[in-house]
Design a protein around this motif. Structure first.
Motif, short mmCIF file in Angstrom:
data_model
loop_
_atom_site.label_atom_id
_atom_site.label_comp_id
_atom_site.label_asym_id
_atom_site.label_seq_id
_atom_site.Cartn_x
_atom_site.Cartn_y
_atom_site.Cartn_z
N VAL A 125 0.83 -1.21 0.00
CA VAL A 125 0.00 0.00 0.00
C VAL A 125 0.86 1.26 0.00
O VAL A 125 0.42 2.33 0.41
CB VAL A 125 -0.97 0.00 1.21
CG1 VAL A 125 -2.03 -1.07 1.04
CG2 VAL A 125 -0.21 -0.20 2.51
N CYS A 166 -2.21 5.38 9.47
CA CYS A 166 -2.93 5.33 8.20
C CYS A 166 -3.23 3.90 7.79
O CYS A 166 -4.30 3.62 7.23
CB CYS A 166 -2.11 6.02 7.11
SG CYS A 166 -1.99 7.82 7.30
N GLU A 181 -7.09 2.72 7.39
CA GLU A 181 -7.62 2.22 6.13
C GLU A 181 -8.46 0.98 6.35
O GLU A 181 -9.43 0.75 5.62
CB GLU A 181 -6.50 1.92 5.13
CG GLU A 181 -5.52 0.82 5.49
CD GLU A 181 -6.03 -0.61 5.31
OE1 GLU A 181 -7.07 -0.80 4.66
OE2 GLU A 181 -5.39 -1.51 5.83
N TYR A 228 -12.07 0.65 4.91
CA TYR A 228 -12.38 -0.44 3.98
C TYR A 228 -13.54 -1.30 4.50
O TYR A 228 -14.49 -1.60 3.77
CB TYR A 228 -11.13 -1.29 3.78
CG TYR A 228 -11.32 -2.50 2.88
CD1 TYR A 228 -11.72 -2.36 1.56
CD2 TYR A 228 -11.08 -3.77 3.36
CE1 TYR A 228 -11.89 -3.46 0.74
CE2 TYR A 228 -11.24 -4.89 2.55
CZ TYR A 228 -11.65 -4.72 1.24
OH TYR A 228 -11.82 -5.82 0.44
N ALA A 284 -13.96 3.06 1.61
CA ALA A 284 -12.87 2.96 0.65
C ALA A 284 -13.05 1.69 -0.17
O ALA A 284 -13.36 0.64 0.39
CB ALA A 284 -11.52 2.94 1.36
N ILE A 293 -7.93 -1.34 -0.02
CA ILE A 293 -7.05 -1.03 1.11
C ILE A 293 -6.13 0.13 0.75
O ILE A 293 -5.91 1.04 1.56
CB ILE A 293 -6.25 -2.29 1.50
CG1 ILE A 293 -7.20 -3.33 2.10
CG2 ILE A 293 -5.14 -1.95 2.47
CD1 ILE A 293 -6.55 -4.65 2.43
N THR A 294 -5.61 0.12 -0.46
CA THR A 294 -4.70 1.21 -0.88
C THR A 294 -5.41 2.55 -0.86
O THR A 294 -4.86 3.56 -0.40
CB THR A 294 -4.15 0.92 -2.29
OG1 THR A 294 -3.43 -0.31 -2.28
CG2 THR A 294 -3.21 2.04 -2.74
N LYS A 295 -6.65 2.59 -1.37
CA LYS A 295 -7.41 3.85 -1.35
C LYS A 295 -7.68 4.30 0.07
O LYS A 295 -7.70 5.50 0.36
CB LYS A 295 -8.70 3.68 -2.13
CG LYS A 295 -8.50 3.61 -3.64
CD LYS A 295 -9.83 3.58 -4.38
CE LYS A 295 -9.60 3.56 -5.88
NZ LYS A 295 -10.87 3.53 -6.65
N GLY A 296 -7.89 3.33 0.97
CA GLY A 296 -8.11 3.68 2.36
C GLY A 296 -6.90 4.35 2.99
O GLY A 296 -7.03 5.32 3.74
N VAL A 297 -5.71 3.85 2.67
CA VAL A 297 -4.48 4.48 3.17
C VAL A 297 -4.36 5.90 2.65
O VAL A 297 -4.04 6.84 3.39
CB VAL A 297 -3.24 3.65 2.74
CG1 VAL A 297 -1.96 4.42 3.02
CG2 VAL A 297 -3.22 2.32 3.48
N ASN A 298 -4.64 6.09 1.37
CA ASN A 298 -4.56 7.43 0.77
C ASN A 298 -5.59 8.37 1.38
O ASN A 298 -5.31 9.57 1.58
CB ASN A 298 -4.75 7.35 -0.74
CG ASN A 298 -3.59 6.64 -1.42
OD1 ASN A 298 -2.47 6.63 -0.91
ND2 ASN A 298 -3.86 6.04 -2.57
N ALA A 307 -6.71 8.21 4.46
CA ALA A 307 -6.21 8.54 5.80
C ALA A 307 -5.09 9.57 5.72
O ALA A 307 -5.04 10.51 6.53
CB ALA A 307 -5.72 7.27 6.49
#
Length: 207
Positions: free
Chosen positions: A97, A137, A141, A145, A150, A153-158, A160
């Motif tokens: 991520v 973050c 995420e 998620y 989100a 998972i990657t979009k959730g990190v972004n 955050a």
């Protein structure tokens, strides 16, 4: 045991009779030891009052320092269940991520309240403590998620990261402090003071 008396995880312990429960005949030690964590899980489900198709996240013991969160130090094993039987299992690495793996020491608790307070405010404002920011973050995420905020998972990190960079995270803390306090003005003034101490004169003023 383990709260008011030490030894909750000892192999043998001398305990008050009132604190003991007989193991039913035919119940093995391996099964009996699961009674406490099972009761906690059942109690959580009763309190949650889950409805069909609702989503829930469960965090377990992790590989780094006994953490019960997703880790930026080591890979985390994730199990996703759908419906009654479908399960997807995969390994989540920080690199997956866009985060850099770090030793546990970078995020370990310091046992110093002043240091932890400054680090907490540094994380929410995105100033310093990058390892703790990434750790925050990564776990935020998971909530995004699971809550279907989100798509991945990657979009959730972004999302955050953006919440921290935009000031939304520290603004949420400000609102929480105001709502929880009997004297919002005094509590917000203290928060401003803590921010100045933690981040210096350049700390952004609260709105």
């Amino acid at each position: 045991m383990g709260f008011h008396r030490d030894g909750g995880f000892a192999e043998y312990i001398l305990a008050p009779l009132a604190s003991t429960i007989p193991i039913p005949e035919g119940c093995s030690f391996d099964h009996a030891v699961m009674a406490e964590p099972l009761s906690c899980s059942l109690n959580a489900l009763e309190l949650a009052v889950l409805k069909p198709d609702e989503r829930i996240g469960i965090w377990g013991g992790g590989p780094a320092g006994g953490m019960d969160e997703l880790s930026i130090c080591d890979p985390s094993t994730v199990h996703e269940f759908s419906g009654q039987s479908t399960k997807t299992a995969y390994t989540l690495r920080p690199e997956d991520v866009g985060l850099r793996p770090l030793p546990f020491e970078h995020i370990a608790a310091t046992s110093n309240l002043t240091t932890e307070r400054r680090r907490f405010l540094g994380v929410l404002t995105g100033r310093g403590y990058q390892g703790c920011i990434d750790f925050t973050c990564l776990n935020a995420e998971a909530a995004l998620y699971i809550g279907e905020k989100a798509e991945s998972i990657t979009k959730g990190v972004n999302m955050a990261k953006e919440a921290i960079a935009s000031g939304a995270a520290i603004a949420k803390l400000q609102r929480w402090v105001a709502v929880q306090s009997d004297d919002p003005e005094q509590s917000l003034a203290r928060l401003r003071s803590e921010l100045r101490t933690a981040l210096g004169p350049a700390a952004a003023p609260l709105t």
